[in-house]
Design a protein around this motif. Structure first.
Motif, PDB file in Angstrom:
ATOM      1  N   GLU A  71       0.816  -1.216   0.000  1.00 51.04           N
ATOM      2  CA  GLU A  71       0.000   0.000   0.000  1.00 51.04           C
ATOM      3  C   GLU A  71       0.850   1.268   0.000  1.00 51.04           C
ATOM      4  OE1 GLU A  71      -0.565   0.245   4.866  1.00 51.04           O
ATOM      5  OE2 GLU A  71      -2.089  -0.746   3.645  1.00 51.04           O
ATOM      6  N   ASN A  72       2.129   1.132   0.380  1.00 49.93           N
ATOM      7  CA  ASN A  72       3.001   2.296   0.485  1.00 49.93           C
ATOM      8  C   ASN A  72       3.909   2.418  -0.744  1.00 49.93           C
ATOM      9  OD1 ASN A  72       5.847   3.457   1.430  1.00 49.93           O
ATOM     10  ND2 ASN A  72       4.253   4.391   2.698  1.00 49.93           N
ATOM     11  N   ASN A  73       3.950   3.590  -1.355  1.00 52.16           N
ATOM     12  CA  ASN A  73       4.731   3.782  -2.573  1.00 52.16           C
ATOM     13  C   ASN A  73       6.226   3.609  -2.349  1.00 52.16           C
ATOM     14  OD1 ASN A  73       2.621   4.234  -4.341  1.00 52.16           O
ATOM     15  ND2 ASN A  73       2.585   6.441  -3.981  1.00 52.16           N
ATOM     16  N   GLN A  74       6.728   4.030  -1.183  1.00 53.98           N
ATOM     17  CA  GLN A  74       8.170   3.903  -0.935  1.00 53.98           C
ATOM     18  C   GLN A  74       8.581   2.441  -0.788  1.00 53.98           C
ATOM     19  OE1 GLN A  74      10.228   6.654   1.616  1.00 53.98           O
ATOM     20  NE2 GLN A  74       8.518   8.074   1.605  1.00 53.98           N
ATOM     21  N   VAL A  75       7.714   1.643  -0.213  1.00 56.68           N
ATOM     22  CA  VAL A  75       8.002   0.205  -0.117  1.00 56.68           C
ATOM     23  C   VAL A  75       8.054  -0.396  -1.514  1.00 56.68           C
ATOM     24  CG1 VAL A  75       7.173  -2.027   0.717  1.00 56.68           C
ATOM     25  CG2 VAL A  75       7.011  -0.012   2.188  1.00 56.68           C
ATOM     26  N   LYS A  76       7.099  -0.026  -2.363  1.00 53.16           N
ATOM     27  CA  LYS A  76       7.092  -0.539  -3.742  1.00 53.16           C
ATOM     28  C   LYS A  76       8.332  -0.058  -4.497  1.00 53.16           C
ATOM     29  CE  LYS A  76       2.926   1.035  -4.598  1.00 53.16           C
ATOM     30  NZ  LYS A  76       1.670   1.377  -5.294  1.00 53.16           N
ATOM     31  N   ASP A  77       8.682   1.210  -4.316  1.00 48.06           N
ATOM     32  CA  ASP A  77       9.854   1.776  -4.985  1.00 48.06           C
ATOM     33  C   ASP A  77      11.115   0.988  -4.623  1.00 48.06           C
ATOM     34  OD1 ASP A  77      12.326   3.690  -4.741  1.00 48.06           O
ATOM     35  OD2 ASP A  77      10.989   4.733  -6.117  1.00 48.06           O
ATOM     36  N   THR A  78      11.338   0.778  -3.338  1.00 46.85           N
ATOM     37  CA  THR A  78      12.541   0.073  -2.885  1.00 46.85           C
ATOM     38  C   THR A  78      12.506  -1.396  -3.283  1.00 46.85           C
ATOM     39  OG1 THR A  78      12.719   1.617  -1.037  1.00 46.85           O
ATOM     40  CG2 THR A  78      13.969  -0.437  -0.855  1.00 46.85           C
ATOM     41  N   THR A  79      11.320  -1.987  -3.290  1.00 47.43           N
ATOM     42  CA  THR A  79      11.198  -3.390  -3.704  1.00 47.43           C
ATOM     43  C   THR A  79      11.563  -3.549  -5.175  1.00 47.43           C
ATOM     44  OG1 THR A  79       9.435  -3.730  -2.071  1.00 47.43           O
ATOM     45  CG2 THR A  79       9.643  -5.367  -3.819  1.00 47.43           C
ATOM     46  N   ALA A  80      11.080  -2.641  -6.016  1.00 45.98           N
ATOM     47  CA  ALA A  80      11.422  -2.703  -7.444  1.00 45.98           C
ATOM     48  C   ALA A  80      12.929  -2.529  -7.641  1.00 45.98           C
ATOM     49  CB  ALA A  80      10.649  -1.623  -8.212  1.00 45.98           C
ATOM     50  N   TRP A  81      13.524  -1.620  -6.867  1.00 48.83           N
ATOM     51  CA  TRP A  81      14.981  -1.425  -6.932  1.00 48.83           C
ATOM     52  C   TRP A  81      15.718  -2.705  -6.512  1.00 48.83           C
ATOM     53  CZ3 TRP A  81      18.323  -1.330  -2.557  1.00 48.83           C
ATOM     54  CH2 TRP A  81      19.645  -0.947  -2.826  1.00 48.83           C
ATOM     55  N   THR A  82      15.226  -3.350  -5.473  1.00 49.40           N
ATOM     56  CA  THR A  82      15.856  -4.584  -4.988  1.00 49.40           C
ATOM     57  C   THR A  82      15.722  -5.705  -6.016  1.00 49.40           C
ATOM     58  OG1 THR A  82      15.434  -3.960  -2.694  1.00 49.40           O
ATOM     59  CG2 THR A  82      15.851  -6.296  -3.123  1.00 49.40           C
ATOM     60  N   LEU A  83      14.560  -5.811  -6.666  1.00 53.34           N
ATOM     61  CA  LEU A  83      14.409  -6.816  -7.726  1.00 53.34           C
ATOM     62  C   LEU A  83      15.426  -6.572  -8.835  1.00 53.34           C
ATOM     63  CD1 LEU A  83      10.502  -7.068  -7.966  1.00 53.34           C
ATOM     64  CD2 LEU A  83      12.071  -8.887  -7.251  1.00 53.34           C
ATOM     65  N   GLY A  84      15.619  -5.300  -9.184  1.00 53.76           N
ATOM     66  CA  GLY A  84      16.627  -4.970 -10.187  1.00 53.76           C
ATOM     67  C   GLY A  84      18.013  -5.426  -9.750  1.00 53.76           C
ATOM     68  N   ARG A  85      18.320  -5.256  -8.481  1.00 55.36           N
ATOM     69  CA  ARG A  85      19.623  -5.697  -7.961  1.00 55.36           C
ATOM     70  C   ARG A  85      19.746  -7.223  -8.027  1.00 55.36           C
ATOM     71  NH1 ARG A  85      23.693  -2.302  -5.764  1.00 55.36           N
ATOM     72  NH2 ARG A  85      23.751  -3.456  -3.792  1.00 55.36           N
ATOM     73  N   ILE A  86      18.661  -7.932  -7.750  1.00 53.64           N
ATOM     74  CA  ILE A  86      18.674  -9.403  -7.856  1.00 53.64           C
ATOM     75  C   ILE A  86      18.963  -9.814  -9.295  1.00 53.64           C
ATOM     76  CG2 ILE A  86      17.195 -11.458  -7.775  1.00 53.64           C
ATOM     77  CD1 ILE A  86      15.785 -10.148  -5.341  1.00 53.64           C
ATOM     78  N   PHE A  87      18.292  -9.168 -10.236  1.00 51.22           N
ATOM     79  CA  PHE A  87      18.498  -9.500 -11.651  1.00 51.22           C
ATOM     80  C   PHE A  87      19.929  -9.150 -12.084  1.00 51.22           C
ATOM     81  CE2 PHE A  87      13.734  -8.329 -12.178  1.00 51.22           C
ATOM     82  CZ  PHE A  87      13.377  -9.515 -11.559  1.00 51.22           C
ATOM     83  N   GLU A  88      20.501  -8.106 -11.496  1.00 49.75           N
ATOM     84  CA  GLU A  88      21.840  -7.657 -11.890  1.00 49.75           C
ATOM     85  C   GLU A  88      22.932  -8.597 -11.385  1.00 49.75           C
ATOM     86  OE1 GLU A  88      24.661  -3.624 -11.629  1.00 49.75           O
ATOM     87  OE2 GLU A  88      22.726  -3.702 -10.577  1.00 49.75           O
ATOM     88  N   PHE A  89      22.801  -9.071 -10.137  1.00 49.46           N
ATOM     89  CA  PHE A  89      23.907  -9.802  -9.514  1.00 49.46           C
ATOM     90  C   PHE A  89      23.692 -11.315  -9.396  1.00 49.46           C
ATOM     91  CE2 PHE A  89      24.156  -5.478  -7.546  1.00 49.46           C
ATOM     92  CZ  PHE A  89      25.313  -5.074  -8.204  1.00 49.46           C
ATOM     93  N   LEU A  90      22.450 -11.770  -9.515  1.00 50.23           N
ATOM     94  CA  LEU A  90      22.187 -13.200  -9.297  1.00 50.23           C
ATOM     95  C   LEU A  90      21.448 -13.841 -10.470  1.00 50.23           C
ATOM     96  CD1 LEU A  90      21.157 -12.808  -5.570  1.00 50.23           C
ATOM     97  CD2 LEU A  90      23.214 -13.954  -6.379  1.00 50.23           C
ATOM     98  N   HIS A  91      21.633 -13.260 -11.649  1.00 45.47           N
ATOM     99  CA  HIS A  91      20.908 -13.742 -12.811  1.00 45.47           C
ATOM    100  C   HIS A  91      21.791 -13.554 -14.032  1.00 45.47           C
ATOM    101  CE1 HIS A  91      17.993 -13.995 -16.039  1.00 45.47           C
ATOM    102  NE2 HIS A  91      18.030 -12.698 -16.277  1.00 45.47           N
ATOM    103  N   GLY A  92      21.923 -14.582 -14.840  1.00 44.60           N
ATOM    104  CA  GLY A  92      22.748 -14.477 -16.035  1.00 44.60           C
ATOM    105  C   GLY A  92      23.361 -15.810 -16.414  1.00 44.60           C
ATOM    106  N   PRO A  93      23.977 -15.869 -17.564  1.00 38.74           N
ATOM    107  CA  PRO A  93      24.500 -17.140 -18.072  1.00 38.74           C
ATOM    108  C   PRO A  93      25.613 -17.731 -17.208  1.00 38.74           C
ATOM    109  CG  PRO A  93      25.221 -15.284 -19.438  1.00 38.74           C
ATOM    110  CD  PRO A  93      24.188 -14.768 -18.509  1.00 38.74           C
ATOM    111  N   ASN A  94      26.273 -16.917 -16.391  1.00 36.76           N
ATOM    112  CA  ASN A  94      27.377 -17.415 -15.570  1.00 36.76           C
ATOM    113  C   ASN A  94      26.934 -17.906 -14.197  1.00 36.76           C
ATOM    114  OD1 ASN A  94      29.246 -16.737 -17.601  1.00 36.76           O
ATOM    115  ND2 ASN A  94      29.304 -14.617 -16.884  1.00 36.76           N
ATOM    116  N   ILE A  95      25.651 -17.797 -13.900  1.00 38.31           N
ATOM    117  CA  ILE A  95      25.135 -18.251 -12.600  1.00 38.31           C
ATOM    118  C   ILE A  95      24.785 -19.738 -12.705  1.00 38.31           C
ATOM    119  CG2 ILE A  95      23.376 -17.897 -10.834  1.00 38.31           C
ATOM    120  CD1 ILE A  95      25.258 -15.522 -11.156  1.00 38.31           C
TER     121      ILE A  95
END
Length: 846
Positions: free
Chosen positions: A425-449
């Motif tokens: 319900e809170n926009n800041q929680v959603k904002d930070t969650t989307a940022w965190t998902l991006g970090r997951i995709f950046e560091f824990l996702h890819g052909p070398n994992i």
């Protein structure tokens, strides 16, 4: 030799544009005719306590700016000009500057401190003014009656500026020792005057690069560190903040000397983070971020192979402090601001704490995980949004550094929860969650994992959530777009095999295209304006503060420019910009008063965009804006500003049409002066010619008054551009740019005269045709020049009509040129050539 300049300086600050212009011209003329007398007059004005504070301040600023510049070549010219002055004049100016340090007027003292440092930067490396440091240090002794507190304060400020301006190897060690002694005495707890203590602390910050020998001496180093640490406990917030800034600088400059002090520094920084005001607390966190930077750099440079007898100074301060440091940083994460956005410029304690936590994770790797995970588990589902957002921020912050093996099970466990949190319900929680998902995709996702976090089974759910939330509020949508980008990047494979994203591609692209058309970007306008406005109220105590203010202002002006361009290009969203136009223009005018080149550029570009959107309504801003437009056109030193301002003149001309006429005399006079100047960078001259075309198109037949001056300039430039043959690549490119500018000028003038006074250009037709023929003969012309030349051929025939018939009939080149253009693969060039040839044929046959 010195002249009375008080009234001229006051007039140069008049709200009346005409009065101000006359005064500025007088100052410029005085400087050009008698440089020595000009500088001496300014110095006497600054030093005279009977003069108005306003004239003294401006005198000091002009004097300072006559000694230094950002552009390296200009800086060298000014230094040489100073060194070329008669020694008697230089001595008088320096005496005046030094005497001003005792003035009761703060601005006069401050400006004099800066000017003294600029002179020192020129003279000390040349072995001149060797007595300066001694003179300044003399001001620090004696009784209060002999040397009042404000003289000591301004002297310390001057010493700090001198250390900032002069290379570290210029001062002798005994001079450095004397400076440091005076500075640390000024910082001492025995000093009860806060202004003196602040100036001393800021001076130490600038002097630290000189103190390498002193930091090698245990006793001297201990004393400096003790004084700095004591200053962090000062009753004055400004002194505490400046002291922590010194600690930050020491952490990077003297990392290898810090071990004996780290326990005390941790106690001091912890207390500040938990109890002090935010500016001080932020610097306390910055100390630990700086230590992280040092240790990360050591690891990257030397690897992890450190033996006990290694010569590399690596003390693992972060690893040692970890059990206490991580909880301290976690405490800061719930101190968010309302409506906080991770990318906004209002840096606060929660952002600083999270950033430092991320650096700690990179420094110590797996060791941070058991310290942060319990915090995440305890807070991630709490009713208070601050706790949920802080937990998510903490989790996202530690995703770079620890091993994939350590993080993968945690992310697998948390991913489903994160996707659900995107509907919080809170926009800041959603904002930070989307940022965190991006970090997951950046560091824990890819052909070398080896063990992927993103799988065929969870990918549909991930994309469903992301594509749903891309339509959320702007800051959340922006983070979602970033997460989609990082997710797609993780599927890039060199073998070209089908991507797991392929089945979802149509939906992704459609959602992204819809997002580009969103109209709610207008909601950002008042937010960005408020932030820009707040930068104008920033307290600026140092060059670092000024640099930060400038950087933030430039970025915010750039954001407004993009928003104005985006929303102003569509009739459905244009109204959203128009309702804020008055406020935006007001803020831009205030920003110009800061006189920073970078901000000037960005604000100019934003105003150009605003002129395009507001059209004829922009006229109401011109009276106030004109002085800054003129200032930009006169800025030869920062020529990029001049070039951008020329472009904005074109924007305004197109927006106002003939309403721009009252301002054209001043604009055209300045543009013609610019073209005649050898000081202006040549890259600005082609846009000036293009600007002639914009102005002529706007004011039509009224351009006749400028024709007698503009056309010789154009003809001379056309002859110069013929030198492209056998020139080097750089010159060929410049000559092509010059030709485009000339051709755009001719095109605008022809079209401006077409309906009323076409005969005015008849006398120039022969020369223009010769210019076009030389372009046709030149193998180095590029396609843009070719297209512009074809257009001018058509304009010439279309505007001059019968006046051009005989010339075209006797010409042999145009037909071959246009037929060549018709064979081009460039559809736009073909269409231009078709029109030009048809226009000429119609003229000659009729």
């Amino acid at each position: 030799m010195a002249l009375e300049v008080t009234q001229i300086l006051l007039n140069a600050q008049s709200p009346d544009g005409a009065v101000r212009k006359h005064a500025e011209d007088s100052l410029k003329q005085f400087q050009e005719q008698n440089s020595a007398g000009f500088l001496l007059s300014l110095a006497h004005e600054l030093a005279n306590n009977d003069k108005p504070a306003e004239s003294r301040k401006l005198a000091g600023l002009i004097l300072k700016n006559s000694l230094d510049a950002k552009d390296v070549s200009r800086k060298s010219e000014l230094a040489q000009a100073w060194m070329a002055l008669d020694d008697t004049v230089k001595v008088q100016i320096k005496r005046a500057l030094l005497s001003t340090l005792s003035s009761s007027v703060v601005d006069a003292r401050h400006t004099s401190s800066q000017a003294i440092a600029k002179v020192a930067a020129i003279e000390l490396p040349q072995g001149q003014w060797p007595e300066l440091i001694g003179i300044l240090l003399t001001n620090m002794g004696g009784t209060a009656a002999e040397h009042p507190p404000h003289l000591k304060q301004s002297t310390l400020e001057t010493l700090g500026y001198v250390c900032e301006e002069v290379p570290a190897n210029v001062l002798a060690q005994e001079q450095v020792n004397a400076i440091l002694t005076a500075v640390v005495q000024g910082m001492n707890t025995a000093e009860t005057n806060s202004d003196i203590r602040l100036a001393a602390t800021q001076a130490l910050y600038n002097a630290l690069d000189f103190a390498h020998s002193n930091f090698e001496n245990d006793m001297e180093r201990d004393y400096i560190m003790r004084v700095v640490c004591e200053a962090t406990l000062s009753p004055d917030k400004r002194v505490r903040q400046a002291a922590f800034e010194c600690l930050v600088s020491i952490s990077s400059t003297y990392y290898e000397k810090l071990a004996p002090y780290m326990q005390d520094v941790f106690a001091i920084t912890s207390k500040a983070v938990r109890e002090d005001q935010e500016p001080v607390a932020l610097q306390s966190i910055e100390f630990w971020s700086s230590i992280c930077d040092e240790e990360i750099e050591i690891q990257e440079e030397y690897g992890s192979d450190f033996s006990g007898d290694s010569e590399v100074p690596y003390f693992k301060f972060i690893k040692q402090a970890l059990p206490a440091l991580v909880p301290l940083l976690l405490e800061t994460l719930t101190k968010q601001e309302e409506d906080q956005d991770q990318e906004e410029e209002s840096w606060n304690l929660a952002m600083a704490g999270g950033t430092c936590l991320g650096l700690v994770a990179r420094t110590v790797g797996d060791d941070i995980v058991p310290l942060v995970v319990p915090y995440v588990q305890d807070n991630i589902a709490k009713p208070d949004w601050r706790c949920r957002e802080a937990a998510t921020y903490a989790f996202g912050s530690i995703l770079e550094g620890p091993s994939v093996e350590q993080l993968t099970p945690l992310v697998n466990h948390a991913l489903s929860f994160m996707l659900n949190a995107m509907r919080d319900e809170n926009n800041q929680v959603k904002d930070t969650t989307a940022w965190t998902l991006g970090r997951i995709f950046e560091f824990l996702h890819g052909p070398n994992i080896e063990v992927p976090v993103i799988t065929q089974s969870n990918l549909p759910q991930i994309l469903a959530v992301l594509l749903e939330k891309i339509s959320d509020v702007p800051n959340v949508a922006e983070k979602v777009c970033g997460a989609i980008y990082l997710l797609a990047q993780g599927y890039e494979e060199p073998n070209g095999s089908s991507s797991p994203l392929s089945p979802f591609l149509q939906n992704i692209i459609q959602a992204l295209l819809v997002t580009t058309e969103r109209e709610d970007a207008a909601q950002l306008v008042p937010v960005v304006m408020q932030k820009l406005n707040s930068t104008l109220e920033m307290q600026v105590n140092s060059s670092d503060d000024r640099e930060k203010q400038t950087e933030v202002q430039a970025l915010l002006c750039g954001v407004l420019q993009v928003i104005v361009q985006k929303l102003g290009s569509s009739e459905s969203t244009k109204h959203a910009i128009l309702q804020y136009a008055d406020q935006m223009m007001g803020i831009f005018l205030r920003v110009f008063a800061c006189r920073s080149a970078t901000v000037h550029e960005e604000a100019m570009l934003a105003i150009g965009a605003l002129a395009y959107v507001t059209g004829g309504e922009f006229l109401k801003y011109m009276q106030q804006f004109y002085q800054y437009l003129e200032m930009g056109l006169q800025n030869f030193e920062e020529y990029q500003v001049c070039a951008i301002t020329v472009g904005v003149v074109g924007d305004i001309s197109r927006a106002l049409d003939d309403k721009v006429l009252p301002f054209c005399d001043g604009i055209m006079t300045q543009l013609l002066q610019n073209l005649s100047s050898n000081q202006l960078h040549r890259s600005v001259k082609p846009p000036i010619f293009s600007c002639f075309g914009d102005i002529a198109l706007a004011i039509g037949e009224q351009f006749e008054r400028y024709l007698v001056l503009a056309m010789p300039m154009l003809q001379g430039a056309a002859e110069l551009s013929a030198q492209a043959v056998n020139a080097d690549d750089e010159l060929i490119e410049y000559y092509n740019q010059l030709r485009i500018g000339i051709l755009e000028a001719y095109s605008g003038i022809f079209q401006g005269f077409k309906n009323r006074r076409p005969e005015l250009m008849a006398r120039y037709a022969q020369h223009i045709l010769q210019f076009l023929e030389s372009i046709y003969a030149d193998a180095y012309r590029d396609e843009a020049v070719t297209k512009a030349a074809a257009g001018v051929l058509g304009d010439l025939a279309d505007t001059l009509g019968p006046n051009a018939s005989s010339l075209l009939q006797s010409s042999t080149f145009y037909k071959g040129f246009l037929e060549e253009c018709q064979k081009s693969d460039d559809q736009s060039l073909k269409e231009t050539a078709d029109w030009a040839l048809a226009t000429i044929n119609r003229l000659l046959s009729g």
